[in-house]
Design an enzyme around this catalytic site. Structure first.
Site, PDB file in Angstrom:
ATOM      1  N   PHE A 153      32.504  22.185-117.720  1.00 41.50           N
ATOM      2  CA  PHE A 153      32.025  23.854-116.345  1.00 41.50           C
ATOM      3  C   PHE A 153      31.224  24.111-116.481  1.00 41.50           C
ATOM      4  O   PHE A 153      30.446  25.321-116.238  1.00 41.50           O
ATOM      5  CB  PHE A 153      32.898  25.175-118.078  1.00 41.50           C
ATOM      6  CG  PHE A 153      34.190  25.566-118.811  1.00 41.50           C
ATOM      7  CD1 PHE A 153      35.173  25.414-117.897  1.00 41.50           C
ATOM      8  CD2 PHE A 153      34.287  24.670-119.731  1.00 41.50           C
ATOM      9  CE1 PHE A 153      36.584  25.541-118.264  1.00 41.50           C
ATOM     10  CE2 PHE A 153      35.703  24.933-119.813  1.00 41.50           C
ATOM     11  CZ  PHE A 153      36.954  25.526-119.312  1.00 41.50           C
ATOM     12  N   CYS A 264      34.741  22.582-105.788  1.00 43.21           N
ATOM     13  CA  CYS A 264      35.260  23.110-107.197  1.00 43.21           C
ATOM     14  C   CYS A 264      36.465  23.853-106.813  1.00 43.21           C
ATOM     15  O   CYS A 264      37.170  24.038-106.230  1.00 43.21           O
ATOM     16  CB  CYS A 264      34.270  23.043-108.638  1.00 43.21           C
ATOM     17  SG  CYS A 264      33.456  21.753-108.331  1.00 43.21           S
TER      18      CYS A 264
HETATM   19  C1  UGA Z   1      31.977  26.358-110.029  1.00 48.59           C
HETATM   20  C2  UGA Z   1      31.814  26.842-111.643  1.00 48.59           C
HETATM   21  O1  UGA Z   1      30.909  27.816-111.786  1.00 48.59           O
HETATM   22  C3  UGA Z   1      31.108  26.122-113.032  1.00 48.59           C
HETATM   23  O2  UGA Z   1      32.178  26.717-114.195  1.00 48.59           O
HETATM   24  C4  UGA Z   1      33.303  24.726-112.762  1.00 48.59           C
HETATM   25  O3  UGA Z   1      32.711  24.354-113.956  1.00 48.59           O
HETATM   26  C5  UGA Z   1      32.526  23.730-111.567  1.00 48.59           C
HETATM   27  O4  UGA Z   1      33.216  25.031-110.229  1.00 48.59           O
HETATM   28  C6  UGA Z   1      33.530  22.790-111.306  1.00 48.59           C
HETATM   29  O5  UGA Z   1      34.919  23.102-111.106  1.00 48.59           O
HETATM   30  O6  UGA Z   1      33.692  21.837-111.757  1.00 48.59           O
HETATM   31  P1  UGA Z   1      30.033  25.007-108.280  1.00 48.59           P
HETATM   32  O7  UGA Z   1      30.664  25.120-107.620  1.00 48.59           O
HETATM   33  O8  UGA Z   1      29.492  24.119-109.404  1.00 48.59           O
HETATM   34  O9  UGA Z   1      31.064  25.837-109.836  1.00 48.59           O
HETATM   35  O10 UGA Z   1      29.089  26.641-108.092  1.00 48.59           O
HETATM   36  P2  UGA Z   1      29.528  28.152-108.373  1.00 48.59           P
HETATM   37  O11 UGA Z   1      28.224  28.745-109.115  1.00 48.59           O
HETATM   38  O12 UGA Z   1      30.400  28.823-109.464  1.00 48.59           O
HETATM   39  O13 UGA Z   1      28.889  28.408-107.344  1.00 48.59           O
HETATM   40  C7  UGA Z   1      30.623  28.409-106.088  1.00 48.59           C
HETATM   41  C8  UGA Z   1      30.749  29.102-104.924  1.00 48.59           C
HETATM   42  O14 UGA Z   1      30.508  30.239-104.861  1.00 48.59           O
HETATM   43  C9  UGA Z   1      29.409  28.980-104.004  1.00 48.59           C
HETATM   44  O15 UGA Z   1      29.531  28.912-103.356  1.00 48.59           O
HETATM   45  C10 UGA Z   1      28.404  30.605-104.395  1.00 48.59           C
HETATM   46  O16 UGA Z   1      27.858  30.065-103.557  1.00 48.59           O
HETATM   47  C11 UGA Z   1      29.493  31.155-104.667  1.00 48.59           C
HETATM   48  N1  UGA Z   1      29.464  32.630-104.686  1.00 48.59           N
HETATM   49  C12 UGA Z   1      29.151  32.655-106.695  1.00 48.59           C
HETATM   50  C13 UGA Z   1      29.549  33.564-104.217  1.00 48.59           C
HETATM   51  O17 UGA Z   1      30.044  33.352-103.046  1.00 48.59           O
HETATM   52  N2  UGA Z   1      28.811  35.250-104.586  1.00 48.59           N
HETATM   53  C14 UGA Z   1      28.819  34.918-105.800  1.00 48.59           C
HETATM   54  O18 UGA Z   1      28.403  36.424-106.963  1.00 48.59           O
HETATM   55  C15 UGA Z   1      29.088  34.128-106.613  1.00 48.59           C
END
Ligand code: UGA
Length: 437
Positions: A153, A264
């Protein structure tokens, strides 16, 4: 404990370094010999805060080593992690070719009894296939190689902290012996009070996809609300605050903007949808999440066209090219989807990113890269904030304004304060909030 990690990509290398930090003897192996050479010198092949120093520390203290000889790597291991990539096939399904190869490698050279842990994100049911591979390669003692699911995670950019101080550790297994091995492995975290969850294997596999899809759902919900707010004059940030104050909803992942990217959410959502369909369950909600996400980039392009009319011969500057701050990863980055869309309309697109310049250029060679935000802004007709690197807080807005042809700023992350933008004299297009002229 003696631990082997097969695959030293994002998940694998963080697993190597953090398990060594917890006191285990970890050997990392990878099919890419250049990567192993780099790691042996203590260098990380990608940017992840805190990782390189942990890798060097592990090597210096002797707890962490790397080899390209997979037989040597797995020989004495009590726990073998499979952390190889599961890229999407053309159908959207996850390709499990590397998982099968890693399982066969583990089985060929392991010394039973040991556990083989799926850490790569895989569709529910994969462990059954991994188990069969282990027994096929080791018909006599394959049953002493037990399969465990231990989904990661980790967030990119915060992966070291997420590993050493996780919200929860999830372990899916079938036997008391396998659970006991995993509890021993993670005892330093369990002793610190981390939430420990034991399930059957299919549940653990499915829970990983369920979590990522639900987080993506929250983001797409916020983005759909943003479209409604833009049409009604409401403010999506205020709506999200109201929603987040309800403990049943929670404040996180309700940030409207350019949408989610990275390696992811986009691929896991597709793989989850394909799994549902293969299992005979129609789950159109998952497709809808992805559709709303694509629409977020389109909505930003519409704002730019609204501001500039024709895009031919216009210069548009993008700030932040990685899919989110804290990483140099540009895979499925909304910034690049937007850059391609704008280039299609005839615009010249220039980008700046604190860490992902080379990666963005490799992904989109026609993208011009600027050495700093001010060079990017020079002569541009519109500035678009694509990922919210903290260093953009200290931008000299008056200087930026002076360098641009027109002071138009499209905020794809609702990063700036509308009042400050008004005071600085920008035409400011936030996401899901009233425009400032
Ligand atoms: C995500 C999950 O959060 C992790 O828990 C999981 O382990 C991981 O995928 C995985 O499967 O390996 P990650 O892809 O590193 O992690 O990034 P996040 O921080 O979740 O952000 C994902 C995307 O959502 C980013 O592009 C971010 O800018 C966007 N986001 C996030 C939004 O557009 N709005 C938000 O409120 C939050």
């Amino acid at each position: 404990m003696r631990v082997t990690v097969i695959g030293t990509g994002h998940v694998g290398l963080v697993t190597c370094a953090t398990l060594a930090e917890l006191g285990h003897r970890v050997v990392g192996t990878d099919s890419n010999p250049e990567r192993i050479d780099l790691l042996r010198r203590g260098a990380a092949p990608f940017f992840e805060p805190g990782l390189e120093s942990l890798v060097s520390k592990g090597i210096d203290t002797g707890g962490l080593s790397f080899t390209s000889d997979s037989a040597e790597a797995v020989r004495d291991a009590e726990v073998i992690f499979i952390c190889v990539g599961t890229p999407p096939r053309a159908s959207g399904e996850a390709s499990l070719v590397a998982v099968e190869k890693a399982a066969a490698q583990a089985a060929a050279h392991a010394t039973p009894p040991c556990v083989v842990v799926e850490k790569s994100t895989v569709p529910a049911g994969t462990a059954v296939r991994v188990g069969r591979t282990l027994r096929r390669v080791r018909p006599d003692d394959g049953h002493d190689l037990e399969v465990v699911s231990n989904p990661e995670f980790l967030r990119e950019g915060k992966a070291v902290r997420d590993s050493l101080e996780p919200d929860r550790v999830l372990v899916g297994a079938e036997s008391p012996r396998a659970f006991a091995t995993m509890r021993r492995l993670y005892s330093p975290l369990i002793d610190k009070g981390c939430t420990w969850i034991e399930t059957d294997i299919a549940t653990a596999e499915l829970a990983k996809h369920a979590c990522n899809a639900f987080l993506a759902l929250k983001i797409s919900y916020a983005n759909a609300l943003a479209r409604l707010c833009e049409r009604s004059g409401a403010d999506v940030v205020a709506v999200a605050n109201v929603m987040g104050a309800d403990a049943r909803i929670g404040p996180h992942f309700l940030g409207a903007g350019l949408g989610y990217g990275g390696y992811c959410f986009p691929k896991d959502l597709q793989a989850f949808e394909r799994l549902a369909s293969r299992l005979g369950y129609d789950f159109p909600l998952l497709k809808e999440i992805a559709r709303i996400n694509d629409e977020a980039v389109e909505a930003a392009a519409d704002k730019i066209i609204d501001a500039l009319w024709n895009l031919e011969d216009k210069r548009i500057a993008l700030l932040g090219l990685s899919f989110k701050p804290g990483t140099d990863d540009v895979r499925f980055a909304p910034s690049l989807a937007l850059a391609r869309r704008l280039a299609e309309e005839g615009a010249a697109v220039v980008g700046y990113d604190p860490h992902a310049q080379a990666e963005a250029k490799a992904e989109m060679p026609e993208l011009e890269i600027a050495p700093d935000p001010y060079e990017a802004a020079t002569g541009s007709d519109c500035l678009v904030l694509c990922s919210e690197w903290e260093q953009f807080r200290s931008l000299d807005l008056a200087r930026i304004k002076g360098l641009m042809n027109y002071p138009v700023l499209v905020d794809g992350r609702n990063f700036f304060d509308p009042q400050e933008m008004r005071a600085a004299g920008f035409t400011y297009y936030p996401t899901g909030r009233p425009r400032v002229d």
